[in-house]
Motif scaffolding. Structure first.
Motif, PDB file in Angstrom:
ATOM      1  N   GLU A  32      48.547  56.308  22.335  1.00 13.12           N
ATOM      2  CA  GLU A  32      48.398  55.077  21.561  1.00 13.12           C
ATOM      3  C   GLU A  32      47.338  54.239  22.259  1.00 13.12           C
ATOM      4  OE1 GLU A  32      51.859  52.705  19.838  1.00 13.12           O
ATOM      5  OE2 GLU A  32      51.285  51.497  21.590  1.00 13.12           O
ATOM      6  N   ILE A  33      46.382  53.718  21.516  1.00 11.41           N
ATOM      7  CA  ILE A  33      45.291  52.941  22.094  1.00 11.41           C
ATOM      8  C   ILE A  33      45.443  51.485  21.690  1.00 11.41           C
ATOM      9  CG2 ILE A  33      42.794  52.624  22.138  1.00 11.41           C
ATOM     10  CD1 ILE A  33      42.570  55.538  22.337  1.00 11.41           C
ATOM     11  N   TRP A  34      45.307  50.621  22.674  1.00 13.35           N
ATOM     12  CA  TRP A  34      45.292  49.172  22.452  1.00 13.35           C
ATOM     13  C   TRP A  34      43.882  48.689  22.781  1.00 13.35           C
ATOM     14  CZ3 TRP A  34      50.063  46.853  25.437  1.00 13.35           C
ATOM     15  CH2 TRP A  34      51.231  47.498  25.027  1.00 13.35           C
ATOM     16  N   GLN A  35      43.224  48.111  21.815  1.00 12.15           N
ATOM     17  CA  GLN A  35      41.881  47.566  22.043  1.00 12.15           C
ATOM     18  C   GLN A  35      41.955  46.062  21.822  1.00 12.15           C
ATOM     19  OE1 GLN A  35      38.793  47.906  18.963  1.00 12.15           O
ATOM     20  NE2 GLN A  35      37.580  48.956  20.513  1.00 12.15           N
ATOM     21  N   ILE A  36      41.585  45.307  22.848  1.00 11.57           N
ATOM     22  CA  ILE A  36      41.639  43.853  22.718  1.00 11.57           C
ATOM     23  C   ILE A  36      40.235  43.271  22.861  1.00 11.57           C
ATOM     24  CG2 ILE A  36      42.200  43.465  25.153  1.00 11.57           C
ATOM     25  CD1 ILE A  36      43.947  41.066  24.104  1.00 11.57           C
ATOM     26  N   PHE A  51      47.610  39.865  29.952  1.00  7.94           N
ATOM     27  CA  PHE A  51      48.708  40.695  30.432  1.00  7.94           C
ATOM     28  C   PHE A  51      49.141  41.650  29.327  1.00  7.94           C
ATOM     29  CE2 PHE A  51      48.856  36.890  32.910  1.00  7.94           C
ATOM     30  CZ  PHE A  51      49.382  37.228  34.146  1.00  7.94           C
ATOM     31  N   THR A  52      49.318  42.913  29.659  1.00 11.49           N
ATOM     32  CA  THR A  52      49.943  43.845  28.727  1.00 11.49           C
ATOM     33  C   THR A  52      51.431  43.877  29.039  1.00 11.49           C
ATOM     34  OG1 THR A  52      49.714  45.783  30.165  1.00 11.49           O
ATOM     35  CG2 THR A  52      47.879  45.300  28.658  1.00 11.49           C
ATOM     36  N   HIS A 160      47.593  43.454  34.344  1.00 16.88           N
ATOM     37  CA  HIS A 160      47.024  42.114  34.193  1.00 16.88           C
ATOM     38  C   HIS A 160      45.572  42.147  34.664  1.00 16.88           C
ATOM     39  CE1 HIS A 160      46.444  38.370  36.862  1.00 16.88           C
ATOM     40  NE2 HIS A 160      46.041  38.034  35.657  1.00 16.88           N
ATOM     41  N   VAL A 161      44.722  41.468  33.930  1.00 13.25           N
ATOM     42  CA  VAL A 161      43.315  41.338  34.319  1.00 13.25           C
ATOM     43  C   VAL A 161      42.878  39.891  34.069  1.00 13.25           C
ATOM     44  CG1 VAL A 161      42.400  42.089  32.076  1.00 13.25           C
ATOM     45  CG2 VAL A 161      41.017  42.366  34.106  1.00 13.25           C
ATOM     46  N   ASN A 162      42.089  39.372  34.978  1.00 12.10           N
ATOM     47  CA  ASN A 162      41.503  38.036  34.801  1.00 12.10           C
ATOM     48  C   ASN A 162      40.137  38.178  34.154  1.00 12.10           C
ATOM     49  OD1 ASN A 162      43.563  36.415  35.889  1.00 12.10           O
ATOM     50  ND2 ASN A 162      42.872  36.860  37.962  1.00 12.10           N
TER      51      ASN A 162
END
Length: 169
Positions: A32-36, A51-52, A160-162
């Motif tokens: 499953e791919i999540w693209q934000i 945050f995922t 999590h990424v900033n």
């Protein structure tokens, strides 16, 4: 929210930050791919944390009670692969001959980013916080996940990424 054949898309705008989350499963793939996509609509630089969050399913088990099932999950984080891995230790109900067999689950699930995460956790309590809810998760309030992985957790996946976004970036 928009749902189509094989995908769902969620769009949001809050405090001059626009985000679009596209979730899909490519045909003939077990992933499953999540693209934000995130855009700063303001006229000044913004720093935000993304945050995922997911709760592992990891297949079916003869006992469908989540609270029992989760005790067999095992999670680990691999910094080089920017991924959380999850598997489980199976305890089987006796077979027709009353044999009890401890089996290893033959699969590994993963949750990964295409860049190095700022922080991670594989523990729901570390993410949400004791006696808290998803209306005020501890990790989001603190702006960082507590690195927690391993056995005997209420296993989740959160990376999590900033992001630093210039005006209109």
């Amino acid at each position: 929210v928009r749902h189509g054949i094989g995908y769902s898309q969620v769009k949001s705008r809050y405090k001059e930050i626009e985000s679009t989350l596209l979730i899909f499963v490519p045909p003939h793939e077990n992933v499953e791919i999540w693209q934000i996509k995130v855009k700063n609509l303001s006229s000044y630089k913004r720093s935000i944390g993304v945050f995922t969050y997911l709760e592992w399913c990891l297949g079916e088990y003869p006992d469908w009670h989540r609270e029992f099932h989760k005790t067999f999950f095992d999670t680990s984080f691999d910094k080089n692969l920017q991924s959380i891995f999850a598997t489980k230790r199976l305890w089987q109900i006796p077979d027709a001959k009353d044999n009890y067999i401890n089996n290893k689950w033959d699969f590994v699930a993963f949750h990964s980013l295409n860049q190095e995460p700022t922080s991670f956790t594989a523990d729901k309590e570390s993410f949400v916080g004791m006696y808290r809810t998803f209306t005020n998760p501890k990790a989001i309030e603190n702006g960082i996940c507590v690195a927690n992985e391993g056995k005997w957790l209420d296993a989740i996946g959160s990376l999590h990424v900033n992001l630093e976004l210039e005006a209109n970036e």
